[in-house]
Design a protein around this motif. Structure first.
Motif, PDB file in Angstrom:
ATOM      1  N   ALA A 176       1.542  -2.108  19.740  1.00  4.73           N
ATOM      2  CA  ALA A 176       0.273  -2.767  19.454  1.00  4.73           C
ATOM      3  C   ALA A 176      -0.885  -2.029  20.120  1.00  4.73           C
ATOM      4  CB  ALA A 176       0.321  -4.218  19.926  1.00  4.73           C
ATOM      5  N   MET A 177      -0.623  -1.486  21.290  1.00  5.86           N
ATOM      6  CA  MET A 177      -1.656  -0.740  22.020  1.00  5.86           C
ATOM      7  C   MET A 177      -2.153   0.444  21.188  1.00  5.86           C
ATOM      8  SD  MET A 177      -1.169   0.790  25.878  1.00  5.86           S
ATOM      9  CE  MET A 177      -0.295  -0.712  26.361  1.00  5.86           C
ATOM     10  N   ARG A 178      -1.225   1.207  20.634  1.00  6.62           N
ATOM     11  CA  ARG A 178      -1.668   2.393  19.897  1.00  6.62           C
ATOM     12  C   ARG A 178      -2.346   2.009  18.588  1.00  6.62           C
ATOM     13  NH1 ARG A 178       4.020   5.540  18.459  1.00  6.62           N
ATOM     14  NH2 ARG A 178       4.743   4.260  16.730  1.00  6.62           N
ATOM     15  N   ALA A 179      -1.961   0.887  18.006  1.00  2.22           N
ATOM     16  CA  ALA A 179      -2.656   0.417  16.806  1.00  2.22           C
ATOM     17  C   ALA A 179      -4.100   0.046  17.140  1.00  2.22           C
ATOM     18  CB  ALA A 179      -1.928  -0.771  16.194  1.00  2.22           C
ATOM     19  N   ARG A 180      -4.295  -0.668  18.249  1.00  2.00           N
ATOM     20  CA  ARG A 180      -5.659  -1.046  18.648  1.00  2.00           C
ATOM     21  C   ARG A 180      -6.513   0.189  18.928  1.00  2.00           C
ATOM     22  NH1 ARG A 180      -2.692  -4.472  22.006  1.00  2.00           N
ATOM     23  NH2 ARG A 180      -3.494  -3.512  23.921  1.00  2.00           N
ATOM     24  N   ILE A 181      -5.926   1.177  19.581  1.00  2.00           N
ATOM     25  CA  ILE A 181      -6.660   2.401  19.907  1.00  2.00           C
ATOM     26  C   ILE A 181      -7.120   3.106  18.633  1.00  2.00           C
ATOM     27  CG2 ILE A 181      -6.353   4.746  20.811  1.00  2.00           C
ATOM     28  CD1 ILE A 181      -4.699   3.488  23.092  1.00  2.00           C
ATOM     29  N   ALA A 182      -6.248   3.188  17.642  1.00  2.00           N
ATOM     30  CA  ALA A 182      -6.623   3.853  16.396  1.00  2.00           C
ATOM     31  C   ALA A 182      -7.732   3.104  15.673  1.00  2.00           C
ATOM     32  CB  ALA A 182      -5.410   4.006  15.488  1.00  2.00           C
ATOM     33  N   LEU A 183      -7.685   1.781  15.686  1.00  2.00           N
ATOM     34  CA  LEU A 183      -8.748   0.987  15.061  1.00  2.00           C
ATOM     35  C   LEU A 183     -10.079   1.219  15.770  1.00  2.00           C
ATOM     36  CD1 LEU A 183      -6.648  -2.236  14.517  1.00  2.00           C
ATOM     37  CD2 LEU A 183      -7.646  -0.855  12.684  1.00  2.00           C
TER      38      LEU A 183
ATOM     39  N   GLU B  11       3.805  -1.779  10.621  1.00  2.00           N
ATOM     40  CA  GLU B  11       4.333  -0.678  11.433  1.00  2.00           C
ATOM     41  C   GLU B  11       3.151  -0.040  12.160  1.00  2.00           C
ATOM     42  OE1 GLU B  11       7.392   0.190  11.944  1.00  2.00           O
ATOM     43  OE2 GLU B  11       8.460  -0.933  10.383  1.00  2.00           O
ATOM     44  N   SER B  12       3.273   0.136  13.471  1.00  2.00           N
ATOM     45  CA  SER B  12       2.125   0.586  14.262  1.00  2.00           C
ATOM     46  C   SER B  12       1.633   1.961  13.853  1.00  2.00           C
ATOM     47  CB  SER B  12       2.477   0.580  15.749  1.00  2.00           C
ATOM     48  OG  SER B  12       3.534   1.489  16.031  1.00  2.00           O
ATOM     49  N   LEU B  13       2.541   2.888  13.594  1.00  2.00           N
ATOM     50  CA  LEU B  13       2.111   4.234  13.217  1.00  2.00           C
ATOM     51  C   LEU B  13       1.429   4.215  11.852  1.00  2.00           C
ATOM     52  CD1 LEU B  13       1.923   7.200  13.890  1.00  2.00           C
ATOM     53  CD2 LEU B  13       4.253   7.504  12.999  1.00  2.00           C
ATOM     54  N   GLU B  14       1.923   3.363  10.965  1.00  2.00           N
ATOM     55  CA  GLU B  14       1.279   3.256   9.655  1.00  2.00           C
ATOM     56  C   GLU B  14      -0.123   2.651   9.795  1.00  2.00           C
ATOM     57  OE1 GLU B  14       2.143   1.652   5.116  1.00  2.00           O
ATOM     58  OE2 GLU B  14       3.705   1.510   6.649  1.00  2.00           O
ATOM     59  N   ILE B  15      -0.291   1.724  10.731  1.00  2.00           N
ATOM     60  CA  ILE B  15      -1.635   1.189  10.988  1.00  2.00           C
ATOM     61  C   ILE B  15      -2.546   2.294  11.493  1.00  2.00           C
ATOM     62  CG2 ILE B  15      -2.978  -0.351  12.480  1.00  2.00           C
ATOM     63  CD1 ILE B  15      -0.609  -2.312  12.378  1.00  2.00           C
ATOM     64  N   MET B  16      -2.048   3.120  12.400  1.00  2.00           N
ATOM     65  CA  MET B  16      -2.855   4.229  12.926  1.00  2.00           C
ATOM     66  C   MET B  16      -3.306   5.159  11.805  1.00  2.00           C
ATOM     67  SD  MET B  16      -0.955   5.377  16.492  1.00  2.00           S
ATOM     68  CE  MET B  16      -2.428   6.141  17.222  1.00  2.00           C
ATOM     69  N   VAL B  17      -2.359   5.575  10.985  1.00  2.00           N
ATOM     70  CA  VAL B  17      -2.680   6.532   9.920  1.00  2.00           C
ATOM     71  C   VAL B  17      -3.601   5.891   8.882  1.00  2.00           C
ATOM     72  CG1 VAL B  17      -1.701   7.922   8.053  1.00  2.00           C
ATOM     73  CG2 VAL B  17      -0.592   7.877  10.298  1.00  2.00           C
ATOM     74  N   TRP B  18      -3.370   4.613   8.560  1.00  2.00           N
ATOM     75  CA  TRP B  18      -4.267   3.927   7.625  1.00  2.00           C
ATOM     76  C   TRP B  18      -5.696   3.901   8.158  1.00  2.00           C
ATOM     77  CZ3 TRP B  18      -7.330  -0.341   8.578  1.00  2.00           C
ATOM     78  CH2 TRP B  18      -8.057  -0.819   7.468  1.00  2.00           C
ATOM     79  N   ALA B  19      -5.851   3.512   9.422  1.00  2.00           N
ATOM     80  CA  ALA B  19      -7.188   3.405  10.006  1.00  2.00           C
ATOM     81  C   ALA B  19      -7.891   4.756  10.013  1.00  2.00           C
ATOM     82  CB  ALA B  19      -7.088   2.849  11.430  1.00  2.00           C
ATOM     83  N   LEU B  20      -7.178   5.790  10.413  1.00  2.00           N
ATOM     84  CA  LEU B  20      -7.796   7.117  10.513  1.00  2.00           C
ATOM     85  C   LEU B  20      -8.031   7.739   9.142  1.00  2.00           C
ATOM     86  CD1 LEU B  20      -5.732   8.316  13.582  1.00  2.00           C
ATOM     87  CD2 LEU B  20      -8.166   7.719  13.572  1.00  2.00           C
ATOM     88  N   ALA B  21      -7.235   7.345   8.152  1.00  2.00           N
ATOM     89  CA  ALA B  21      -7.509   7.800   6.790  1.00  2.00           C
ATOM     90  C   ALA B  21      -8.791   7.160   6.264  1.00  2.00           C
ATOM     91  CB  ALA B  21      -6.329   7.466   5.878  1.00  2.00           C
ATOM     92  N   GLU B  22      -9.094   5.948   6.742  1.00  2.00           N
ATOM     93  CA  GLU B  22     -10.343   5.297   6.379  1.00  2.00           C
ATOM     94  C   GLU B  22     -11.537   5.985   7.031  1.00  2.00           C
ATOM     95  OE1 GLU B  22     -10.961   2.322   4.422  1.00  2.00           O
ATOM     96  OE2 GLU B  22      -8.984   2.947   3.692  1.00  2.00           O
ATOM     97  N   ASN B  23     -11.376   6.377   8.294  1.00  2.00           N
ATOM     98  CA  ASN B  23     -12.482   6.979   9.047  1.00  2.00           C
ATOM     99  C   ASN B  23     -11.898   7.696  10.261  1.00  2.00           C
ATOM    100  OD1 ASN B  23     -15.172   7.573   9.795  1.00  2.00           O
ATOM    101  ND2 ASN B  23     -15.246   5.792  11.139  1.00  2.00           N
ATOM    102  N   ASP B  24     -12.141   8.982  10.356  1.00  2.00           N
ATOM    103  CA  ASP B  24     -11.553   9.792  11.422  1.00  2.00           C
ATOM    104  C   ASP B  24     -12.625  10.659  12.081  1.00  2.00           C
ATOM    105  OD1 ASP B  24      -9.748  11.029  13.099  1.00  2.00           O
ATOM    106  OD2 ASP B  24      -8.844  12.288  11.535  1.00  2.00           O
TER     107      ASP B  24
END
Length: 236
Positions: free
Chosen positions: A35-42, A85-98
């Motif tokens: 959850a931590m890494r998902a929050r960081i990516a958001l 899935e946390s990694l999928e959340i990370m990649v989704w968020a960064l695909a939206e805006n990186d």
């Protein structure tokens, strides 16, 4: 990396906040490294979400309805799509805006980063769990699993001796996806970790712990209950 066939659709019953704008909903648990890494990516993607802090022994039914596996993090998009899935959340968020180019490392490729993250999420996490939570596993020898985890840490230290970060002179996806788990390992026996000869890894972890992304991701929130006033986890 989870594939998108694992993404499901539900009807979100609470996808708007008091100002009337629809935002994603994130079920999270502050200390969970996933959850931590998902929050960081958001945060890095400048995506505001409605945060629902979960107590793992008292999981809300709405989270279980959204994702029957009932593990955090769970992200529900305004259209009802569920990403659990946390990694999928990370990649989704960064695909939206990186804006920090985390998906485009200075050295190597996104696939290279995903391969290294897979080593963390697979073999390293296996040994970490049996080192930190050895009572949960029959016949687990914490000293043995610590030694096996240290072999993986040694390889990371070697990478960090070449570049300041895992894929060059600036941080990228792999750094923020892996660091929460190294933090968990270190905190299991901080004195022992500090005594290890992994000076590059220790410096890298310290940089992560001092980063604004980590500090903002670790703000404490009360447990969420149905009907509570929405808490907006703001990127800025």
């Amino acid at each position: 990396m989870p594939n998108h066939d694992q993404t499901t659709e539900i009807k979100s019953s609470a996808d708007s906040v008091t100002d009337g704008s629809a935002r994603p909903i994130l079920y999270s648990f502050r200390r969970c490294p996933y959850a931590m890494r998902a929050r960081i990516a958001l945060l890095a993607a400048d995506i505001d979400v409605e945060l629902r802090e979960v107590v793992l022994r008292d999981k809300p039914q709405s989270m279980i309805d959204a994702s029957p596996k009932a593990t955090v993090p769970v992200l529900i998009l305004p259209d009802g799509t569920v990403i659990d899935e946390s990694l999928e959340i990370m990649v989704w968020a960064l695909a939206e805006n990186d804006p920090h180019d985390w998906l485009s490392p200075e050295s190597g490729t996104l696939d290279d980063m995903l391969a290294l993250i897979s080593q963390n999420d697979g073999p390293f996490k296996y040994h970490l769990d049996r080192y930190k939570y050895f009572n949960r596993y029959e016949d687990a020898d914490p000293a043995e699993h610590r030694r096996d985890a240290e072999k993986i840490l040694n390889r990371l230290d070697g990478r960090l001796a070449v570049g300041k970060y895992l894929f060059g002179s600036r941080p990228a996806l792999a750094d923020f996806a892996i660091a929460p788990f190294i933090r968990q390992f270190a905190n299991t026996d901080l004195e022992a970790f500090d005594a290890m000869p992994f000076v590059h890894l220790q410096r890298w972890l310290n940089d992560f712990l001092k980063s604004s992304f980590f500090e903002r991701a670790m703000i404490k929130y009360d447990q969420w209950h149905e009907g509570d006033t929405p808490i907006i986890f703001k990127a800025a």
